[in-house]
Design a protein around this motif. Sequence first.
Motif, PDB file in Angstrom:
ATOM      1  N   LEU A 268      42.153  39.921  44.712  1.00  0.00           N
ATOM      2  CA  LEU A 268      40.675  39.485  44.144  1.00  0.00           C
ATOM      3  C   LEU A 268      39.660  38.945  44.738  1.00  0.00           C
TER       4      LEU A 268
ATOM      5  N   LYS B 168      36.135  40.975  45.698  1.00  0.00           N
ATOM      6  CA  LYS B 168      34.911  40.236  45.443  1.00  0.00           C
ATOM      7  C   LYS B 168      33.969  40.404  46.582  1.00  0.00           C
ATOM      8  N   GLU B 169      34.447  39.871  47.737  1.00  0.00           N
ATOM      9  CA  GLU B 169      33.893  40.076  48.857  1.00  0.00           C
ATOM     10  C   GLU B 169      33.134  41.407  49.233  1.00  0.00           C
TER      11      GLU B 169
ATOM     12  N   SER C 243      32.901  43.912  47.098  1.00  0.00           N
ATOM     13  CA  SER C 243      31.758  44.063  45.921  1.00  0.00           C
ATOM     14  C   SER C 243      30.560  43.782  46.569  1.00  0.00           C
ATOM     15  N   GLU C 244      30.449  42.264  46.897  1.00  0.00           N
ATOM     16  CA  GLU C 244      29.304  41.739  47.358  1.00  0.00           C
ATOM     17  C   GLU C 244      28.571  42.320  48.549  1.00  0.00           C
TER      18      GLU C 244
END
Length: 219
Positions: free
Chosen positions: A52, A56-57, A59-60
């Motif tokens: 996860l 997240k990383e 996606s950023e």
Amino acid sequence: MKKSSLTGFILAATLLSGCATTTNPSVSGVERKQFMMLSEQQVVAMSTESYLATLKEASEKKTLNTNAAQITRVRNISQKLIRQTGHFRQDALQWKWEVNVEQNDQVNAYCMPGGKIMVFSGLIDKLKATDDELAAVIGHEIAHALREHGRERMSIAYAQQAGLVGLAVLAGASKNQNAATVGVQAAALGSTLFFALPNSREQEREADRMGLELAARAG
Ligand SMILES: [Zn+2]
């Protein structure tokens, strides 16, 4: 606990965990006994957390699933393989599988414990991989997860580093699922261990054999 009974308990726990094998042989015939100390739940929990964080990383950084055609292709191939995992272990059909593609030049892919797959775009773009070739790679990575090679590597590293005291704590933790502190320590160590420790030659051979069977069954 007295020292003698503690030693006996550790010995029993070690022997019990040493008898495990995670998968059915199916036609690949992989049936080596595996040394497992950490529980499957502990390892899947820490892996999911790590996955996860990676999503997240990415996606950023806007490097997650940027190419719609590519992600559809990779997911279709992966789903065909995942449908065949029951031949090795029935519970895998109920795993929370996830498949994502990260924009990254590395020629690589991995499947974390519990079925969290990541394919790097470099594998597809640089190699100009066909569907069959992608299936062979992803099948190999899925086989590592089915066979719980990550958990095995973590268990060995944990046993080596923790020594007798650590073994006693772990053995206690596996008897008592509420040992939250041990779980937290393990989670912190988990993702580091998964990526830092290479699979052994034997584990790679097993993943090759089982991965090939998955790909063949998937057509
Ligand atoms: Zn491998």
